[in-house]
Design a protein around this motif. Structure first.
Motif, PDB file in Angstrom:
ATOM      1  N   ASN A 113       0.829  -1.200   0.000  1.00  0.00           N
ATOM      2  CA  ASN A 113       0.000   0.000   0.000  1.00  0.00           C
ATOM      3  C   ASN A 113       0.868   1.257   0.000  1.00  0.00           C
ATOM      4  OD1 ASN A 113      -2.671   1.342   0.315  1.00  0.00           O
ATOM      5  ND2 ASN A 113      -1.774   2.012   2.244  1.00  0.00           N
ATOM      6  N   ILE A 114       1.933   1.245   0.795  1.00  0.00           N
ATOM      7  CA  ILE A 114       2.879   2.364   0.812  1.00  0.00           C
ATOM      8  C   ILE A 114       3.486   2.561  -0.578  1.00  0.00           C
ATOM      9  CG2 ILE A 114       5.180   3.055   1.633  1.00  0.00           C
ATOM     10  CD1 ILE A 114       3.251   3.599   3.791  1.00  0.00           C
ATOM     11  N   LYS A 115       3.878   1.461  -1.220  1.00  0.00           N
ATOM     12  CA  LYS A 115       4.480   1.532  -2.555  1.00  0.00           C
ATOM     13  C   LYS A 115       3.552   2.219  -3.549  1.00  0.00           C
ATOM     14  CE  LYS A 115       6.411  -2.123  -4.313  1.00  0.00           C
ATOM     15  NZ  LYS A 115       6.607  -3.544  -4.674  1.00  0.00           N
ATOM     16  N   LYS A 116       2.280   1.847  -3.531  1.00  0.00           N
ATOM     17  CA  LYS A 116       1.324   2.427  -4.473  1.00  0.00           C
ATOM     18  C   LYS A 116       1.084   3.901  -4.165  1.00  0.00           C
ATOM     19  CE  LYS A 116      -1.137  -1.914  -5.358  1.00  0.00           C
ATOM     20  NZ  LYS A 116      -2.397  -2.681  -5.187  1.00  0.00           N
ATOM     21  N   HIS A 117       0.941   4.209  -2.891  1.00  0.00           N
ATOM     22  CA  HIS A 117       0.613   5.582  -2.493  1.00  0.00           C
ATOM     23  C   HIS A 117       1.755   6.545  -2.769  1.00  0.00           C
ATOM     24  CE1 HIS A 117      -1.586   8.672  -0.290  1.00  0.00           C
ATOM     25  NE2 HIS A 117      -0.463   8.962   0.346  1.00  0.00           N
ATOM     26  N   PHE A 118       2.990   6.071  -2.604  1.00  0.00           N
ATOM     27  CA  PHE A 118       4.153   6.961  -2.737  1.00  0.00           C
ATOM     28  C   PHE A 118       4.916   6.772  -4.053  1.00  0.00           C
ATOM     29  CE2 PHE A 118       3.278   7.179   1.746  1.00  0.00           C
ATOM     30  CZ  PHE A 118       3.588   8.492   2.070  1.00  0.00           C
ATOM     31  N   GLY A 119       4.342   6.015  -4.984  1.00  0.00           N
ATOM     32  CA  GLY A 119       4.986   5.866  -6.281  1.00  0.00           C
ATOM     33  C   GLY A 119       6.311   5.152  -6.210  1.00  0.00           C
ATOM     34  N   LEU A 120       6.391   4.083  -5.416  1.00  0.00           N
ATOM     35  CA  LEU A 120       7.656   3.371  -5.228  1.00  0.00           C
ATOM     36  C   LEU A 120       7.796   2.146  -6.129  1.00  0.00           C
ATOM     37  CD1 LEU A 120       7.890   3.533  -1.328  1.00  0.00           C
ATOM     38  CD2 LEU A 120       8.985   5.027  -3.006  1.00  0.00           C
ATOM     39  N   GLU A 121       6.784   1.863  -6.929  1.00  0.00           N
ATOM     40  CA  GLU A 121       6.907   0.766  -7.870  1.00  0.00           C
ATOM     41  C   GLU A 121       7.767   1.222  -9.048  1.00  0.00           C
ATOM     42  OE1 GLU A 121       2.898  -1.727  -7.481  1.00  0.00           O
ATOM     43  OE2 GLU A 121       2.552   0.372  -7.967  1.00  0.00           O
ATOM     44  N   SER A 122       8.334   0.274  -9.789  1.00  0.00           N
ATOM     45  CA  SER A 122       9.261   0.649 -10.867  1.00  0.00           C
ATOM     46  C   SER A 122       8.565   1.476 -11.944  1.00  0.00           C
ATOM     47  CB  SER A 122       9.904  -0.597 -11.475  1.00  0.00           C
ATOM     48  OG  SER A 122       8.919  -1.460 -12.010  1.00  0.00           O
ATOM     49  N   LEU A 123       7.299   1.168 -12.226  1.00  0.00           N
ATOM     50  CA  LEU A 123       6.523   1.974 -13.165  1.00  0.00           C
ATOM     51  C   LEU A 123       5.632   2.924 -12.372  1.00  0.00           C
ATOM     52  CD1 LEU A 123       5.449  -0.592 -15.917  1.00  0.00           C
ATOM     53  CD2 LEU A 123       7.265   1.118 -16.035  1.00  0.00           C
ATOM     54  N   VAL A 124       5.881   4.213 -12.511  1.00  0.00           N
ATOM     55  CA  VAL A 124       5.163   5.218 -11.732  1.00  0.00           C
ATOM     56  C   VAL A 124       4.314   6.064 -12.672  1.00  0.00           C
ATOM     57  CG1 VAL A 124       5.386   7.152 -10.127  1.00  0.00           C
ATOM     58  CG2 VAL A 124       7.068   5.300 -10.085  1.00  0.00           C
ATOM     59  N   GLU A 125       2.998   6.036 -12.458  1.00  0.00           N
ATOM     60  CA  GLU A 125       2.102   6.852 -13.275  1.00  0.00           C
ATOM     61  C   GLU A 125       2.071   8.268 -12.700  1.00  0.00           C
ATOM     62  OE1 GLU A 125      -2.432   6.892 -15.112  1.00  0.00           O
ATOM     63  OE2 GLU A 125      -1.812   5.264 -13.774  1.00  0.00           O
ATOM     64  N   LEU A 126       2.800   9.161 -13.351  1.00  0.00           N
ATOM     65  CA  LEU A 126       2.906  10.532 -12.880  1.00  0.00           C
ATOM     66  C   LEU A 126       1.620  11.317 -13.150  1.00  0.00           C
ATOM     67  CD1 LEU A 126       6.466  11.286 -14.308  1.00  0.00           C
ATOM     68  CD2 LEU A 126       5.919  10.502 -11.999  1.00  0.00           C
ATOM     69  N   ALA A 127       1.020  11.039 -14.282  1.00  0.00           N
ATOM     70  CA  ALA A 127      -0.231  11.679 -14.693  1.00  0.00           C
ATOM     71  C   ALA A 127      -0.825  10.815 -15.800  1.00  0.00           C
ATOM     72  CB  ALA A 127       0.019  13.108 -15.184  1.00  0.00           C
ATOM     73  N   GLN A 128      -1.981  11.201 -16.299  1.00  0.00           N
ATOM     74  CA  GLN A 128      -2.599  10.412 -17.362  1.00  0.00           C
ATOM     75  C   GLN A 128      -1.672  10.328 -18.578  1.00  0.00           C
ATOM     76  OE1 GLN A 128      -6.470  11.786 -18.488  1.00  0.00           O
ATOM     77  NE2 GLN A 128      -6.883  10.074 -19.839  1.00  0.00           N
ATOM     78  N   GLU A 129      -1.363   9.093 -18.986  1.00  0.00           N
ATOM     79  CA  GLU A 129      -0.489   8.791 -20.120  1.00  0.00           C
ATOM     80  C   GLU A 129       0.955   9.267 -19.914  1.00  0.00           C
ATOM     81  OE1 GLU A 129      -2.269  10.163 -23.766  1.00  0.00           O
ATOM     82  OE2 GLU A 129      -3.546   8.388 -23.864  1.00  0.00           O
ATOM     83  N   LEU A 130       1.322   9.526 -18.673  1.00  0.00           N
ATOM     84  CA  LEU A 130       2.698   9.949 -18.364  1.00  0.00           C
ATOM     85  C   LEU A 130       3.262   9.003 -17.315  1.00  0.00           C
ATOM     86  CD1 LEU A 130       4.796  12.189 -18.983  1.00  0.00           C
ATOM     87  CD2 LEU A 130       3.878  13.451 -17.026  1.00  0.00           C
ATOM     88  N   VAL A 131       4.177   8.125 -17.744  1.00  0.00           N
ATOM     89  CA  VAL A 131       4.684   7.060 -16.883  1.00  0.00           C
ATOM     90  C   VAL A 131       6.202   7.096 -16.849  1.00  0.00           C
ATOM     91  CG1 VAL A 131       4.802   4.555 -16.519  1.00  0.00           C
ATOM     92  CG2 VAL A 131       2.683   5.595 -17.368  1.00  0.00           C
ATOM     93  N   LEU A 132       6.768   6.983 -15.650  1.00  0.00           N
ATOM     94  CA  LEU A 132       8.213   6.937 -15.463  1.00  0.00           C
ATOM     95  C   LEU A 132       8.625   5.539 -15.040  1.00  0.00           C
ATOM     96  CD1 LEU A 132      11.024   8.351 -15.151  1.00  0.00           C
ATOM     97  CD2 LEU A 132      10.386   8.795 -12.760  1.00  0.00           C
TER      98      LEU A 132
END
Length: 215
Positions: A113-132
């Motif tokens: 849950n922490i990973k999802k909330h804080f963008g700690l997964e390797s693929l991070v959805e910064l905004a719609q159609e914008l992924v790091l």
């Protein structure tokens, strides 16, 4: 993902390390002083702190880290069942709290849950159609891709993780350069200029006189 575990119960610490190392890199210590040294010299994605350790307590440690703008998400584990410790932990800046004894899978769910909330997964959805992609440092904007430098990727990810507040140039410098290698503010301005070009000015705001904020 890298976790710092502060737990002075040897048996429990060994169990937690064995469990966590199936998925994550784990650094474990029994000492509050050593934990503080580790936080100053290494970068962690999540802290897991026991409240009561021989040379101090996890709540005081987190207070000190938060005073230095360390926003690393933190989970407290404790044998205390008094709600005053719960209140103190969240007042210090805790993100989650788990009471002993607990099921290991419960801890795993809380970390996810922490990973999802804080963008700690390797693929991070910064905004719609914008992924790091934080592993390959690739930015995907719709069907277009842009290869970032590691520092550009790290700075963008840091801004996103701390999107609830303004980040100063000095904080970025301290997080991504060693003291004896620290460049001028021009280096940060150049990185921010590039990132704003890649992701759009509407996502990285320049707050005059204060720093930068991800929107």
């Amino acid at each position: 993902m890298k976790i710092l575990l502060l737990e002075d119960d040897t048996a429990l610490a060994n169990i937690l390390v064995d469990y966590l190392e199936d998925e994550y890199e784990v650094v474990q210590t029994y000492s509050m002083k050593k934990a503080l040294e580790l936080c100053e010299t290494e970068k962690f994605d999540v802290y897991i702190f026991d409240i009561n350790v021989p040379d101090g307590d996890g709540i005081s440690l987190l207070h000190e880290l938060r005073d230095f703008n360390d926003e690393t998400p933190t989970i407290f584990i404790t044998a205390f069942h008094d709600t005053k410790y719960l209140k103190s932990a969240f007042s210090a800046g805790a993100n989650d709290f788990i009471k002993k004894p607990f099921d290991l899978d419960e801890l795993g769910v809380r970390i996810e849950n922490i990973k999802k909330h804080f963008g700690l997964e390797s693929l991070v959805e910064l905004a719609q159609e914008l992924v790091l992609d934080t592993k390959t440092h690739t930015l995907m904007n719709g069907n277009a891709t842009k290869q970032l430098s590691q520092r550009e990727s790290d700075c963008l990810h840091y801004l996103y993780k701390n999107r609830h507040r303004v980040i100063s140039s000095n904080e970025l410098l301290q997080n991504f350069w060693e003291f004896d290698e620290m460049p001028s503010d021009d280096a940060i301005r150049t990185i921010i200029k590039n990132l704003r070009k890649y992701v759009g000015k509407e996502h990285i705001l320049n707050i005059r006189g204060e720093g930068y904020k991800f929107e």
